[in-house]
Design a protein around this motif. Structure first.
Motif, PDB file in Angstrom:
ATOM      1  N   VAL A 143       0.917  -1.291   0.089  1.00  0.00           N
ATOM      2  CA  VAL A 143      -0.038  -0.012  -0.018  1.00  0.00           C
ATOM      3  C   VAL A 143       0.921   1.134   0.043  1.00  0.00           C
ATOM      4  O   VAL A 143       1.822   1.300   0.665  1.00  0.00           O
ATOM      5  CB  VAL A 143      -1.002   0.006   1.227  1.00  0.00           C
ATOM      6  N   HIS A 144       0.560   2.165  -0.909  1.00  0.00           N
ATOM      7  CA  HIS A 144       1.396   3.331  -0.911  1.00  0.00           C
ATOM      8  C   HIS A 144       1.063   4.252   0.383  1.00  0.00           C
ATOM      9  O   HIS A 144       0.293   4.288   1.084  1.00  0.00           O
ATOM     10  CB  HIS A 144       0.685   4.282  -2.000  1.00  0.00           C
ATOM     11  N   ALA A 145       2.132   4.835   0.730  1.00  0.00           N
ATOM     12  CA  ALA A 145       2.097   5.684   2.192  1.00  0.00           C
ATOM     13  C   ALA A 145       1.183   6.783   2.007  1.00  0.00           C
ATOM     14  O   ALA A 145       0.592   6.852   3.116  1.00  0.00           O
ATOM     15  CB  ALA A 145       3.433   6.213   2.206  1.00  0.00           C
ATOM     16  N   GLY A 146       0.834   7.318   0.916  1.00  0.00           N
ATOM     17  CA  GLY A 146      -0.241   8.272   0.966  1.00  0.00           C
ATOM     18  C   GLY A 146      -1.864   7.563   1.225  1.00  0.00           C
ATOM     19  O   GLY A 146      -2.531   8.493   1.779  1.00  0.00           O
ATOM     20  N   VAL A 147      -1.664   6.480   0.779  1.00  0.00           N
ATOM     21  CA  VAL A 147      -3.055   5.817   0.928  1.00  0.00           C
ATOM     22  C   VAL A 147      -3.342   5.244   2.415  1.00  0.00           C
ATOM     23  O   VAL A 147      -4.355   5.519   3.160  1.00  0.00           O
ATOM     24  CB  VAL A 147      -3.347   4.667   0.096  1.00  0.00           C
ATOM     25  N   VAL A 148      -2.187   4.962   3.160  1.00  0.00           N
ATOM     26  CA  VAL A 148      -2.299   4.581   4.303  1.00  0.00           C
ATOM     27  C   VAL A 148      -2.557   5.922   5.088  1.00  0.00           C
ATOM     28  O   VAL A 148      -3.313   6.229   6.120  1.00  0.00           O
ATOM     29  CB  VAL A 148      -0.697   4.180   5.171  1.00  0.00           C
ATOM     30  N   VAL A 149      -1.732   7.047   4.895  1.00  0.00           N
ATOM     31  CA  VAL A 149      -2.261   8.387   5.413  1.00  0.00           C
ATOM     32  C   VAL A 149      -3.577   8.720   5.196  1.00  0.00           C
ATOM     33  O   VAL A 149      -4.281   9.507   6.343  1.00  0.00           O
ATOM     34  CB  VAL A 149      -1.265   9.466   5.014  1.00  0.00           C
ATOM     35  N   ALA A 150      -4.082   8.486   3.860  1.00  0.00           N
ATOM     36  CA  ALA A 150      -5.434   9.117   3.811  1.00  0.00           C
ATOM     37  C   ALA A 150      -6.403   8.326   4.779  1.00  0.00           C
ATOM     38  O   ALA A 150      -7.240   9.100   5.284  1.00  0.00           O
ATOM     39  CB  ALA A 150      -5.851   8.854   2.267  1.00  0.00           C
ATOM     40  N   ALA A 151      -6.231   6.811   5.091  1.00  0.00           N
ATOM     41  CA  ALA A 151      -7.214   6.174   5.854  1.00  0.00           C
ATOM     42  C   ALA A 151      -6.997   6.845   7.398  1.00  0.00           C
ATOM     43  O   ALA A 151      -8.006   7.024   7.958  1.00  0.00           O
ATOM     44  CB  ALA A 151      -6.827   4.730   5.633  1.00  0.00           C
ATOM     45  N   LEU A 152      -5.702   6.816   7.656  1.00  0.00           N
ATOM     46  CA  LEU A 152      -5.652   7.266   9.109  1.00  0.00           C
ATOM     47  C   LEU A 152      -6.137   8.802   9.475  1.00  0.00           C
ATOM     48  O   LEU A 152      -6.633   9.200  10.433  1.00  0.00           O
ATOM     49  CB  LEU A 152      -4.152   7.121   9.249  1.00  0.00           C
ATOM     50  N   ASP A 153      -5.611   9.646   8.395  1.00  0.00           N
ATOM     51  CA  ASP A 153      -6.263  10.746   8.455  1.00  0.00           C
ATOM     52  C   ASP A 153      -7.802  10.990   8.640  1.00  0.00           C
ATOM     53  O   ASP A 153      -8.329  11.909   9.599  1.00  0.00           O
ATOM     54  CB  ASP A 153      -5.809  11.764   7.429  1.00  0.00           C
ATOM     55  N   SER A 154      -8.435  10.341   7.908  1.00  0.00           N
ATOM     56  CA  SER A 154      -9.850  10.334   8.074  1.00  0.00           C
ATOM     57  C   SER A 154     -10.246   9.852   9.380  1.00  0.00           C
ATOM     58  O   SER A 154     -11.273  10.215   9.937  1.00  0.00           O
ATOM     59  CB  SER A 154     -10.431   9.372   6.797  1.00  0.00           C
ATOM     60  N   ALA A 155      -9.784   8.440   9.694  1.00  0.00           N
ATOM     61  CA  ALA A 155     -10.131   7.985  10.933  1.00  0.00           C
ATOM     62  C   ALA A 155      -9.845   8.844  12.198  1.00  0.00           C
ATOM     63  O   ALA A 155     -10.812   9.136  13.031  1.00  0.00           O
ATOM     64  CB  ALA A 155      -9.172   6.735  11.057  1.00  0.00           C
ATOM     65  N   CYS A 156      -9.044   9.635  12.080  1.00  0.00           N
ATOM     66  CA  CYS A 156      -8.587  10.673  13.214  1.00  0.00           C
ATOM     67  C   CYS A 156      -9.488  11.750  12.992  1.00  0.00           C
ATOM     68  O   CYS A 156      -9.973  12.192  14.236  1.00  0.00           O
ATOM     69  CB  CYS A 156      -7.159  10.957  13.084  1.00  0.00           C
ATOM     70  N   GLY A 157      -9.666  12.220  11.801  1.00  0.00           N
ATOM     71  CA  GLY A 157     -10.488  13.488  11.855  1.00  0.00           C
ATOM     72  C   GLY A 157     -11.890  13.101  12.331  1.00  0.00           C
ATOM     73  O   GLY A 157     -12.504  13.903  13.047  1.00  0.00           O
ATOM     74  N   TYR A 158     -12.378  11.826  11.966  1.00  0.00           N
ATOM     75  CA  TYR A 158     -13.853  11.624  12.325  1.00  0.00           C
ATOM     76  C   TYR A 158     -13.930  11.323  13.952  1.00  0.00           C
ATOM     77  O   TYR A 158     -14.853  11.645  14.566  1.00  0.00           O
ATOM     78  CB  TYR A 158     -14.495  10.423  11.777  1.00  0.00           C
ATOM     79  N   ALA A 159     -12.775  10.849  14.414  1.00  0.00           N
ATOM     80  CA  ALA A 159     -12.677  10.492  15.976  1.00  0.00           C
ATOM     81  C   ALA A 159     -12.798  11.790  16.495  1.00  0.00           C
ATOM     82  O   ALA A 159     -13.439  12.082  17.586  1.00  0.00           O
ATOM     83  CB  ALA A 159     -11.221   9.732  16.206  1.00  0.00           C
ATOM     84  N   ALA A 160     -12.092  12.937  16.027  1.00  0.00           N
ATOM     85  CA  ALA A 160     -12.206  14.426  16.617  1.00  0.00           C
ATOM     86  C   ALA A 160     -13.675  14.680  16.518  1.00  0.00           C
ATOM     87  O   ALA A 160     -14.134  15.005  17.463  1.00  0.00           O
ATOM     88  CB  ALA A 160     -11.217  15.316  15.941  1.00  0.00           C
ATOM     89  N   LEU A 161     -14.185  14.467  15.422  1.00  0.00           N
ATOM     90  CA  LEU A 161     -15.667  14.974  15.056  1.00  0.00           C
ATOM     91  C   LEU A 161     -16.654  14.455  16.057  1.00  0.00           C
ATOM     92  O   LEU A 161     -17.626  14.962  16.548  1.00  0.00           O
ATOM     93  CB  LEU A 161     -16.045  14.564  13.735  1.00  0.00           C
ATOM     94  N   THR A 162     -16.438  13.268  16.437  1.00  0.00           N
ATOM     95  CA  THR A 162     -17.544  12.600  17.395  1.00  0.00           C
ATOM     96  C   THR A 162     -17.406  13.324  18.736  1.00  0.00           C
ATOM     97  O   THR A 162     -18.482  13.094  19.539  1.00  0.00           O
ATOM     98  CB  THR A 162     -16.966  11.280  17.719  1.00  0.00           C
ATOM     99  N   LEU A 163     -16.477  13.902  19.242  1.00  0.00           N
ATOM    100  CA  LEU A 163     -16.419  14.675  20.444  1.00  0.00           C
ATOM    101  C   LEU A 163     -16.825  16.280  20.322  1.00  0.00           C
ATOM    102  O   LEU A 163     -16.778  16.965  21.206  1.00  0.00           O
ATOM    103  CB  LEU A 163     -14.995  14.536  21.082  1.00  0.00           C
ATOM    104  N   MET A 164     -17.134  16.576  19.346  1.00  0.00           N
ATOM    105  CA  MET A 164     -17.404  17.905  19.033  1.00  0.00           C
ATOM    106  C   MET A 164     -19.079  18.311  18.847  1.00  0.00           C
ATOM    107  O   MET A 164     -19.931  17.477  18.500  1.00  0.00           O
ATOM    108  CB  MET A 164     -16.859  18.437  17.860  1.00  0.00           C
TER     109      MET A 164
END
Lengths: 161, 161, 161, 161
Positions: D72-93
């Motif tokens: 898997v391309h590093a950018g794809v790994v980052v894309a998935a992790l970035d969305s997971a983290c962003g939505y994790a943050a959103l759940t507390l807002m």
């Protein structure tokens, strides 16, 4: 680019298990190197704990390590975490190895006030050449312990001499 | 996630132009804050230059700021770069603002030996709340100047008092 | 820890000079590797320029690479910058080398809207084992070019086969 | 600079406790936003789990998300992790909040091969404006699960509309 170094060949996931396999010579090697770090002496930092893949460093919070508001300067937090991570990496390497910091990234989570800064460094993945470490910084005041920083660092091994 | 904060509303791309618009009051504000940073005094660091969106800090390379091989400790390099970047950000903010470091990342490029460490901090993008800065560290020995570190940092503005 | 790897032995500071010393075989090697990156094809990315120590990749901004507001997803920005940086590093390596990403850090500076994302990767310091690169991302719309991201990455060389 | 934002006022240390306080409206808000991320659809990514302060995203490992060696391309790994983290943050807002990525840093720990990439994002510290998240990436093949990436990200909240 590739998603990664195949260099990383040891993942160290259970810190509790590690301390046991650390021999006296390795501990001595870490302590001797730490004693040569002038910056750690300048910051009054001490090696609190040396385990396999995990090292703890602490220093007193005083005006001499502060930023403009009296909290510990981010650079001092990083200095302690960097040394803790570097030595955590060193504990898993052969005798003739030395550790150098390739890069590090820190997020500061809260102002570091109180009486003591505790920096815990831990190996996330150890490879032949590169080791990835995580560091967590805490500001301690009495029985209270505030999480003030989280760090990721990449260390490189090179031969001494 | 989104590719970004719309918070960033000022890009500062020409450092040379900036110095001119920096008034005496802002310079004084930076110098006064710097003087309160105990860690900078402990490292014998000095504010070498304060321009609009750009600040330079320097410190003598001595055993007291070293790691185990006599080179400047990564944490000390970071401390100087962090302060340089923070004050670079502060020069572009209103009078009642204070700057705090959210996070930073540094790559160490070469051992920092020599007589003097020079840390240059510069604003890449300034927003109402967040400012992104870049820092470059150099180890100086006579007329030689070695690039020893490159740093990216995110600063947040908050009101004083 | 030490302030750094002595591994880094080539600093590449003048991009304009580099392009000239890049031979056809190296360009072909980069193009051939790029063609094998499925992720680049999926993103419709193209190699725009391959110079010594500097590579440019571009891709169309379309709903298929967006986050929730229609701007380019941070992961896609990173993917393009990571490949640009990795190949920039590869241009300075021997024929039998391959590049892997050790780590990267990106600051997102503005929403990436417009018609085209341009990712420029450049070598900051090249060593035998590790190479440090910088990447800059731009969103282009007509004659306008917005700086949307700045990245630092560490690449490691390993032998192919 | 200061050792930190006093902005961070909620530390979320016990993921298990969080899931319980997540209401259906918040889960729906996350799912709706995720559905608008064209990049996630392009990568065939799915929301696997949405808890309070913790989100898991997964995608199939196929040639279309690869780098040159099939991982898997590093950018794809980052894309998935970035969305997971962003939505994790959103759940507390609050309901009217949106999350944007300020910056992120990832260490790639092992080649991401196998059949499925799993990206777990978790809130480390949530503040009024800024939220710090950690992401862990795993490559899964049958019952085997390899830790392939660790990420730290800073998210900023802004109002929608």
């Amino acid at each position: 680019m590739p998603a990664t170094p195949i260099d990383h060949d040891v993942e160290v996931a259970e810190p509790t298990r590690r301390a046991e396999r650390l021999d006296a010579a390795t501990v001595a090697r870490v302590r001797e190197s730490f004693a040569r770090q002038g910056a750690m002496a300048t910051l009054d930092a001490e090696l609190e704990d040396v385990g396999g893949g995990r090292v703890v460093i602490a220093l007193p919070i005083e005006p001499r390590v502060s930023q403009q508001d009296g909290f510990v300067h981010a650079g001092v937090v990083v200095a302690a975490l960097d040394s803790a991570c570097g030595y955590a990496a060193l504990t898993l390497m052969p005798d003739d190895a030395e550790v150098l910091t390739v890069e590090l990234k820190v997020n500061l989570l809260a102002p570091a006030g109180g009486s003591r800064l505790v920096a815990e460094g831990e190996v996330v993945r150890a490879g032949r050449t590169l080791t990835v470490c995580r560091g967590e910084g805490y500001a301690v005041q009495g029985s209270e312990r505030v999480h003030v920083a989280t760090l990721l660092a990449t260390m490189v091994r090179r031969r001494t001499g």
